[in-house]
Design an enzyme around this catalytic site. Structure first.
Site, PDB file in Angstrom:
ATOM      1  CE  LYS A 180      92.247  36.071  25.663  1.00  0.00           C
ATOM      2  NZ  LYS A 180      91.491  35.257  26.281  1.00  0.00           N
ATOM      3  CG  HIS A 193      96.153  34.409  24.928  1.00  0.00           C
ATOM      4  ND1 HIS A 193      95.773  34.038  25.869  1.00  0.00           N
ATOM      5  CD2 HIS A 193      97.426  35.029  25.229  1.00  0.00           C
ATOM      6  CE1 HIS A 193      95.502  34.957  27.206  1.00  0.00           C
ATOM      7  NE2 HIS A 193      96.894  35.592  26.654  1.00  0.00           N
ATOM      8  CB  SER A 198      98.216  32.762  27.094  1.00  0.00           C
ATOM      9  OG  SER A 198      98.307  31.322  26.658  1.00  0.00           O
ATOM     10  CD  GLN A 199      92.291  30.732  31.818  1.00  0.00           C
ATOM     11  OE1 GLN A 199      90.822  29.834  30.853  1.00  0.00           O
ATOM     12  NE2 GLN A 199      91.839  30.869  32.756  1.00  0.00           N
ATOM     13  N   GLY A 200      96.355  28.719  28.334  1.00  0.00           N
ATOM     14  CA  GLY A 200      97.106  28.126  27.165  1.00  0.00           C
ATOM     15  C   GLY A 200      98.013  27.404  27.329  1.00  0.00           C
TER      16      GLY A 200
END
Length: 135
Positions: A37, A63, A104-106
């Site tokens: 990542k 991340h 990135s999910q965040g």
């Protein structure tokens, strides 16, 4: 010298120090090989100056782990950091190949074209591909 002049001189010195700190921040710091990542980070000095850097480490699960690690480094230099997004990097040094993809999910998806331009400063002889596919 009056207090205002001393204060102004102090501010100029602090600003110069933060500009020098920003100039010393490497554009790229990624793992030497593998799939991992990454995050795109905007590093900001005490004034208006900033620069985008790429960070990616194979020992970070999330991340946010990458961002948190690097944010601490920047804070010690008197700099601020913001993360506009992330993704993944595939790094194959034998083939001189980098692939930038995913999100990135965040933090959301980084600007992979910008990431590619930054990576090319450190890896000018690599083939660097980008893709919006995959996670």
């Amino acid at each position: 010298m009056n207090r205002l002049q001393l204060f102004s001189k102090g501010l100029r010195l602090i600003h110069k120090m933060s500009e020098e700190a920003l100039a010393g921040v490497p554009l790229v710091h990624i793992s030497p090989e593998g799939i991992f990542k990454y995050v795109l980070i905007n590093v900001i000095d005490g004034g208006d100056a900033s620069k985008a850097v790429v960070r990616g480490f194979d020992d970070c699960t999330w991340h946010a782990d990458i961002f948190d690690r690097e944010e601490e480094v920047f804070k010690k230099l008197g700099l601020r950091a913001e993360c506009p997004g992330g993704g993944r990097i595939e790094h194959n040094p034998e083939k001189k190949y980098l692939k930038v993809y995913g999100y990135s999910q965040g933090f959301g998806k980084a600007d992979h074209a910008q990431t590619k331009r930054i990576l090319a400063t450190k890896y000018p002889d690599y083939t660097i591909e980008t893709s919006d596919e995959g996670y």
